[in-house]
Scaffold this motif. Structure first.
Motif, PDB file in Angstrom:
ATOM      1  N   ASP A 196       2.176  -9.710   3.196  1.00 58.00           N
ATOM      2  CA  ASP A 196       1.071 -10.448   4.750  1.00 58.00           C
ATOM      3  C   ASP A 196       1.678  -9.293   6.426  1.00 58.00           C
ATOM      4  O   ASP A 196       0.475  -8.976   6.795  1.00 58.00           O
ATOM      5  CB  ASP A 196       1.136 -11.561   5.185  1.00 58.00           C
ATOM      6  N   ASP A 197       2.412  -8.646   6.419  1.00 56.90           N
ATOM      7  CA  ASP A 197       2.508  -7.764   7.869  1.00 56.90           C
ATOM      8  C   ASP A 197       1.923  -6.443   7.090  1.00 56.90           C
ATOM      9  O   ASP A 197       2.262  -5.843   8.715  1.00 56.90           O
ATOM     10  CB  ASP A 197       4.125  -8.028   7.976  1.00 56.90           C
ATOM     11  N   GLN A 198       1.377  -6.002   6.275  1.00 53.55           N
ATOM     12  CA  GLN A 198       1.167  -4.900   5.841  1.00 53.55           C
ATOM     13  C   GLN A 198      -0.560  -5.401   5.944  1.00 53.55           C
ATOM     14  O   GLN A 198      -1.224  -4.765   5.963  1.00 53.55           O
ATOM     15  CB  GLN A 198       1.459  -4.404   4.490  1.00 53.55           C
ATOM     16  N   MET A 199      -1.006  -6.336   6.104  1.00 52.32           N
ATOM     17  CA  MET A 199      -3.016  -6.640   6.065  1.00 52.32           C
ATOM     18  C   MET A 199      -3.251  -5.916   7.293  1.00 52.32           C
ATOM     19  O   MET A 199      -3.306  -6.489   8.503  1.00 52.32           O
ATOM     20  CB  MET A 199      -2.591  -8.222   5.827  1.00 52.32           C
ATOM     21  N   ALA A 200      -4.318  -5.434   7.308  1.00 60.82           N
ATOM     22  CA  ALA A 200      -5.595  -5.334   8.042  1.00 60.82           C
ATOM     23  C   ALA A 200      -6.732  -6.026   8.290  1.00 60.82           C
ATOM     24  O   ALA A 200      -7.375  -6.141   7.157  1.00 60.82           O
ATOM     25  CB  ALA A 200      -5.795  -3.705   7.762  1.00 60.82           C
ATOM     26  N   HIS A 201      -6.996  -7.258   8.988  1.00 63.95           N
ATOM     27  CA  HIS A 201      -7.648  -8.503   8.692  1.00 63.95           C
ATOM     28  C   HIS A 201      -8.744  -8.097   8.857  1.00 63.95           C
ATOM     29  O   HIS A 201      -9.675  -8.918   9.543  1.00 63.95           O
ATOM     30  CB  HIS A 201      -6.951  -9.410   9.832  1.00 63.95           C
ATOM     31  N   SER A 202      -9.179  -7.125   9.769  1.00 63.68           N
ATOM     32  CA  SER A 202     -10.728  -6.325  10.350  1.00 63.68           C
ATOM     33  C   SER A 202     -11.937  -6.213   8.547  1.00 63.68           C
ATOM     34  O   SER A 202     -12.689  -5.980   8.989  1.00 63.68           O
ATOM     35  CB  SER A 202     -10.366  -4.615  11.058  1.00 63.68           C
ATOM     36  N   SER A 203     -11.251  -6.960   7.559  1.00 57.58           N
ATOM     37  CA  SER A 203     -12.400  -6.188   6.912  1.00 57.58           C
ATOM     38  C   SER A 203     -12.334  -7.813   5.775  1.00 57.58           C
ATOM     39  O   SER A 203     -10.781  -7.866   5.174  1.00 57.58           O
ATOM     40  CB  SER A 203     -11.796  -4.658   5.963  1.00 57.58           C
ATOM     41  N   PHE A 204     -12.228  -7.760   4.795  1.00 52.97           N
ATOM     42  CA  PHE A 204     -12.746  -8.908   3.983  1.00 52.97           C
ATOM     43  C   PHE A 204     -11.804  -8.435   2.689  1.00 52.97           C
ATOM     44  O   PHE A 204     -10.771  -8.978   1.780  1.00 52.97           O
ATOM     45  CB  PHE A 204     -13.889  -9.351   3.542  1.00 52.97           C
ATOM     46  N   PHE A 205     -11.916  -7.473   2.705  1.00 56.47           N
ATOM     47  CA  PHE A 205     -11.243  -6.783   0.901  1.00 56.47           C
ATOM     48  C   PHE A 205     -10.959  -5.197   1.625  1.00 56.47           C
ATOM     49  O   PHE A 205     -11.321  -4.287   1.204  1.00 56.47           O
ATOM     50  CB  PHE A 205     -12.876  -6.253   0.630  1.00 56.47           C
ATOM     51  N   PRO A 206      -9.497  -5.157   2.374  1.00 48.44           N
ATOM     52  CA  PRO A 206      -9.112  -3.820   2.751  1.00 48.44           C
ATOM     53  C   PRO A 206      -8.168  -3.546   1.845  1.00 48.44           C
ATOM     54  O   PRO A 206      -8.182  -3.927   1.160  1.00 48.44           O
ATOM     55  CB  PRO A 206      -8.024  -4.420   3.905  1.00 48.44           C
ATOM     56  N   ASP A 207      -7.830  -2.307   1.818  1.00 48.84           N
ATOM     57  CA  ASP A 207      -7.694  -0.895   1.202  1.00 48.84           C
ATOM     58  C   ASP A 207      -6.541  -1.610   0.828  1.00 48.84           C
ATOM     59  O   ASP A 207      -6.716  -1.447  -0.577  1.00 48.84           O
ATOM     60  CB  ASP A 207      -7.721   0.449   1.634  1.00 48.84           C
ATOM     61  N   GLU A 208      -5.385  -2.092   1.080  1.00 50.04           N
ATOM     62  CA  GLU A 208      -4.099  -2.124   1.190  1.00 50.04           C
ATOM     63  C   GLU A 208      -4.533  -3.910  -0.236  1.00 50.04           C
ATOM     64  O   GLU A 208      -3.299  -3.895  -0.789  1.00 50.04           O
ATOM     65  CB  GLU A 208      -3.252  -3.130   1.879  1.00 50.04           C
ATOM     66  N   TYR A 209      -5.460  -4.303  -0.768  1.00 54.35           N
ATOM     67  CA  TYR A 209      -5.222  -4.995  -1.537  1.00 54.35           C
ATOM     68  C   TYR A 209      -5.535  -4.536  -3.088  1.00 54.35           C
ATOM     69  O   TYR A 209      -5.502  -4.819  -4.170  1.00 54.35           O
ATOM     70  CB  TYR A 209      -6.428  -5.920  -1.358  1.00 54.35           C
ATOM     71  N   PHE A 210      -5.946  -3.199  -3.051  1.00 56.76           N
ATOM     72  CA  PHE A 210      -6.600  -2.276  -4.345  1.00 56.76           C
ATOM     73  C   PHE A 210      -5.513  -1.005  -4.332  1.00 56.76           C
ATOM     74  O   PHE A 210      -5.664  -0.576  -5.362  1.00 56.76           O
ATOM     75  CB  PHE A 210      -7.388  -2.668  -4.303  1.00 56.76           C
ATOM     76  N   THR A 211      -4.703  -0.935  -3.142  1.00 54.32           N
ATOM     77  CA  THR A 211      -4.350   0.776  -2.933  1.00 54.32           C
ATOM     78  C   THR A 211      -2.205   0.376  -2.838  1.00 54.32           C
ATOM     79  O   THR A 211      -1.614  -0.968  -3.068  1.00 54.32           O
ATOM     80  CB  THR A 211      -4.113   1.341  -2.160  1.00 54.32           C
ATOM     81  N   CYS A 212      -1.771   1.046  -3.720  1.00 56.54           N
ATOM     82  CA  CYS A 212       0.106   1.382  -3.969  1.00 56.54           C
ATOM     83  C   CYS A 212       0.336   0.904  -2.892  1.00 56.54           C
ATOM     84  O   CYS A 212      -0.011   1.625  -1.721  1.00 56.54           O
ATOM     85  CB  CYS A 212       0.100   2.793  -4.849  1.00 56.54           C
ATOM     86  N   SER A 213       1.111   0.039  -3.301  1.00 54.62           N
ATOM     87  CA  SER A 213       2.111  -0.296  -1.710  1.00 54.62           C
ATOM     88  C   SER A 213       2.592   0.445  -1.536  1.00 54.62           C
ATOM     89  O   SER A 213       4.030  -0.262  -0.581  1.00 54.62           O
ATOM     90  CB  SER A 213       2.484  -2.133  -2.702  1.00 54.62           C
ATOM     91  N   SER A 214       3.749   1.263  -2.117  1.00 58.74           N
ATOM     92  CA  SER A 214       4.257   1.917  -2.184  1.00 58.74           C
ATOM     93  C   SER A 214       4.770   2.792  -0.857  1.00 58.74           C
ATOM     94  O   SER A 214       3.184   3.770  -0.586  1.00 58.74           O
ATOM     95  CB  SER A 214       5.115   3.286  -3.283  1.00 58.74           C
ATOM     96  N   VAL A 215       5.583   3.375   0.299  1.00 54.62           N
ATOM     97  CA  VAL A 215       5.728   3.846   0.409  1.00 54.62           C
ATOM     98  C   VAL A 215       6.598   4.645   1.420  1.00 54.62           C
ATOM     99  O   VAL A 215       8.058   4.575   0.632  1.00 54.62           O
ATOM    100  CB  VAL A 215       5.511   3.241   2.265  1.00 54.62           C
ATOM    101  N   CYS A 216       6.959   5.916   1.748  1.00 53.15           N
ATOM    102  CA  CYS A 216       7.097   7.257   1.394  1.00 53.15           C
ATOM    103  C   CYS A 216       8.499   7.069   2.613  1.00 53.15           C
ATOM    104  O   CYS A 216       8.660   6.610   3.805  1.00 53.15           O
ATOM    105  CB  CYS A 216       7.061   8.542   2.152  1.00 53.15           C
ATOM    106  N   LEU A 217       9.846   6.830   1.820  1.00 54.92           N
ATOM    107  CA  LEU A 217      10.500   6.902   2.854  1.00 54.92           C
ATOM    108  C   LEU A 217      11.669   7.875   3.738  1.00 54.92           C
ATOM    109  O   LEU A 217      12.159   7.356   5.025  1.00 54.92           O
ATOM    110  CB  LEU A 217      12.434   6.616   1.610  1.00 54.92           C
ATOM    111  N   SER A 218      10.737   8.938   3.289  1.00 54.46           N
ATOM    112  CA  SER A 218      11.330   9.536   4.327  1.00 54.46           C
ATOM    113  C   SER A 218       9.797   9.828   5.677  1.00 54.46           C
ATOM    114  O   SER A 218      10.370   9.295   6.884  1.00 54.46           O
ATOM    115  CB  SER A 218      11.253  11.151   4.090  1.00 54.46           C
ATOM    116  N   CYS A 219       8.153   9.376   5.435  1.00 53.04           N
ATOM    117  CA  CYS A 219       7.253   9.827   6.745  1.00 53.04           C
ATOM    118  C   CYS A 219       7.434   8.305   7.070  1.00 53.04           C
ATOM    119  O   CYS A 219       6.346   8.417   7.626  1.00 53.04           O
ATOM    120  CB  CYS A 219       6.659  11.182   6.219  1.00 53.04           C
ATOM    121  N   GLY A 220       7.261   7.684   6.090  1.00 49.14           N
ATOM    122  CA  GLY A 220       6.854   6.288   6.416  1.00 49.14           C
ATOM    123  C   GLY A 220       5.191   6.040   5.200  1.00 49.14           C
ATOM    124  O   GLY A 220       4.302   4.984   5.894  1.00 49.14           O
TER     125      GLY A 220
END
Length: 706
Positions: A416-440
């Motif tokens: 939930d802390d990565q969600m963008a609530h400006s859209s019913f279907f934000p990209d976070e629902y469908f894209t990979c959740s991995s984040v680069c450890l170096s640059c974020g």
């Protein structure tokens, strides 16, 4: 019929004449009956009257021999049936002045008094053909009801996005249809409490409670339920309300889009007296997400499964079913305005563009008194299902494969802390959740792409992090020849023997070796004036550090770097120290790679148990359990110390820790990466020290002389 009512002879024949007189002056034979114009029309009048765009969607039926129209007065202005019997009556007469068809009861009620008594009427005679047709209709209706009597719904997908049917065969078995039957999919969306399940029951199953309904406050539909309508040959899908979920909200919302993606027709049900912005926002966001994430996956599924039916030509059609009580239906204020055009204008004003949907239709009903009239919705659904130009029917196995492919691709928890609530279907629902450890930066690939061997990829470039040392060297000469060959600094070339490599390293420093070009760089080749390899023989790139990848391991890299530094120091010490070089080098190297809980060699002046002072050549041993320094006699025992990260193998411990081996040590909490890295370095370092001691003892090199 009143005795004062005038009759007109021309309606008594079996041939019905046009009632519009728009083009033909009422002399041509009637061919069509328009339910919304409330008249019988000849071919010419029908074509001319329905040329305007707002009248093109009027529902017209072709007249059969002996046809008698229904009573117009039995229907209210909103299309709801006004008789207590709740069935439309066959008309007995047509008033030539009012231009309406009336059954006997409605004629008595409306034309029995006043001036209307004198209105001329045309009398309808229901012949044997009409009576036979009514019997056929009744038989067909009864037959359809019987076909749906045994239909039951089943849970297709639960609220955590888990498919509840085992496989394709189980899906077909629960639908209770033939595996070769070609079907379409109809699903319903809307807010909690808007009567979605009730709407499906009355639209497809003649009011039977196939989908559960409840008068309670809690939502009665959790997850996605499905049933097969054998009359229309469709899979009917009921979904959760948009505002009813309290847990797993993101996953449940994503589930709605999966259902939308496999549907041929969706019904958006709303009871709001005025169409809210949420309706347009939902459909606009769903369209954008469908085009961005689902079209590609559906095409891949078509190719992967070898399907003859394309799954992603266009998105589903949409019917907005709008029920009002106190307000007029959309477009009724201005008859010249088409409801669908008003809806498109509303989308544009809200900057929502439903481009993915093959069509959007509006169907409204105004309920003055319950129950709701679903006949208009039923006819609109049947009309859309007959259209195969954009969405063709397909076998139930294809429907299951498409749903399974989307569930496998787009699944997993959504923080939930990565969600963008400006859209019913934000990209976070469908894209990979991995984040680069170096640059974020996040990965731009779709979810679960690693299962197909597709590596992570980010939209932006990464930045260098000393912690992960994510700088990668490639041979510049190979790069200029069109090849990209990675190289790493090493202590010796692959062609050197261990002894020669160690000697060259001590003299000429580390090397950079390319598999194609050989050794391209030595760090101390000229001792003075050496150029940086980046400026001469290699080019650098900064790569992303993704969780779970083996590209950059901090622990091993730190261990290797510490050993490299230790070897550098050892090479210098060989020429500087005159006595006990081995002890000095190993003592320093031990401190460099010691775990955090070890006492440094420089602070150990005497044995921690017997207090015997250490001389220059004495070996100081560390207890792997407590980390203190001991002489050889006080630390000769071994036992496993897994709580310190040494694993199950026995390691050196002091006498006290050996005797207290049954007591759990009070180990301070350390970051796992720090503890792991130092222990890896220590284990490797011990092997280096032992080798160094053996070599020096065997060769007895007179270091420091001359």
């Amino acid at each position: 019929m009143s005795a004062h009512t005038q009759t007109v002879e021309k309606g008594q024949n079996t041939t019905l004449l046009c009632q519009e007189s728009y083009v033909c002056s009422g002399t041509d034979e009637a061919i069509f009956e328009c339910d919304e114009c409330r008249s019988l029309q000849c071919q010419r009048c029908e074509e001319e009257l329905h040329q305007p765009e707002k009248l093109r969607n009027h529902e017209r039926t072709r007249i059969r021999p002996g046809h008698v129209p229904f009573c117009d007065f039995c229907k209210g202005a909103n299309g709801s049936i006004m008789h207590a019997s709740m069935t439309r009556q066959i008309a007995a007469v047509r008033c030539q002045v009012c231009k309406i068809n009336l059954c006997v009861e409605c004629q008595k009620r409306t034309h029995a008094g006043g001036n209307k008594r004198k209105h001329p009427v045309t009398i309808y005679h229901a012949g044997k053909a009409q009576e036979h047709e009514e019997e056929e209709v009744m038989d067909e209706e009864t037959k359809r009801r019987k076909m749906t009597e045994k239909v039951v719904s089943f849970l297709l997908v639960d609220e955590t996005e888990e498919i509840q049917v085992r496989n394709e065969e189980d899906f077909i078995k629960k639908l209770d249809c033939s595996p070769d039957q070609h079907l379409k999919v109809v699903s319903i969306f809307g807010n909690t409490g808007d009567g979605k399940s009730h709407t499906l029951n009355h639209t497809f199953f003649y009011g039977r409670e196939v989908f559960k309904t409840s008068p309670a406050q809690e939502s009665c539909t959790v997850g996605v339920w499905a049933a097969y309508d054998p009359v229309c040959k469709v899979v009917v899908i009921d979904t959760e309300g948009l505002l009813g979920a309290t847990v797993n909200l993101s996953q449940r919302t994503r589930l709605l889009l999966k259902v939308l993606a496999i549907s041929d027709l969706i019904i958006y049900r709303t009871r709001a007296d005025r169409l809210h912005n949420d309706l347009f926002k939902f459909l606009g966001d769903a369209s954008e997400a469908y085009l961005k994430h689902f079209t590609k996956e559906l095409k891949a599924t078509t190719a992967r499964c070898g399907l003859d039916v394309p799954l992603s030509t266009l998105g589903p059609g949409v019917i907005i079913f709008h029920e009002t009580v106190y307000t007029k239906l959309l477009g009724s204020d201005h008859p010249s305005e088409v409801p669908e055009k008003l809806i498109q204008d509303r989308f544009r004003k809200l900057s929502c563009f439903p481009e993915a949907f093959s069509s959007i239709h509006y169907k409204g009903t105004r309920t003055y008194n319950p129950p709701t009239d679903f006949s208009g919705l039923r006819r609109a659904v049947e009309q859309q299902l007959e259209n195969n130009t954009t969405r063709s029917p397909r076998q139930p196995g294809v429907i299951y494969k498409a749903l399974k492919a989307l569930s496998d691709r787009f699944s997993g928890e959504i923080p939930d802390d990565q969600m963008a609530h400006s859209s019913f279907f934000p990209d976070e629902y469908f894209t990979c959740s991995s984040v680069c450890l170096s640059c974020g930066c996040g990965c731009k690939k779709s979810m679960n792409h690693a299962k197909e061997g597709v590596p992570h990829e980010s939209k932006s470039r990464c930045r260098y992090s000393h912690q992960y040392d994510n700088r990668v060297y490639t041979c510049k000469a190979c790069y200029e020849r069109g090849m990209e060959v990675s190289v790493v600094p090493k202590t010796s070339a692959s062609t050197d023997s261990p002894w020669l490599g160690l000697a060259k390293y001590a003299w000429s420093g580390y090397v950079i070796e390319c598999p194609n070009c050989g050794v391209v760089y030595r760090s101390r080749q000229y001792w003075f004036g050496n150029q940086d390899p980046v400026n001469t023989v290699v080019r650098t790139e900064i790569e992303h550090v993704w969780p779970g990848t083996d590209g950059f391991l901090k622990d091993n890299n730190n261990a290797a770097q510490r050993l490299l530094d230790g070897m550098n120091f050892m090479a210098q010490s060989v020429s500087e120290l005159s006595l006990g070089p081995t002890k000095a080098v190993t003592s320093w190297l031990t401190d460099q790679i010691a775990p955090a809980y070890w006492r440094p060699n420089s602070q150990i002046l005497s044995c921690n148990k017997c207090n015997a002072p250490f001389k220059d050549n004495d070996t100081k041993h560390h207890c792997r359990a407590c980390g203190e320094g001991f002489c050889d006699g006080c630390s000769s025992k071994t036992r496993p110390v897994p709580e310190r990260g040494w694993g199950p193998a026995p390691v050196r411990v002091c006498d006290n820790c050996y005797e207290n081996r049954g007591i759990q040590l009070d180990v301070a909490e350390l970051p796992s990466d720090e503890e792991g890295g130092t222990l890896i370095a220590r284990k490797v370092g011990e092997a280096v020290q032992n080798t160094l001691g053996a070599v020096v003892t065997a060769m007895d090199i007179p270091l420091g002389a001359g």
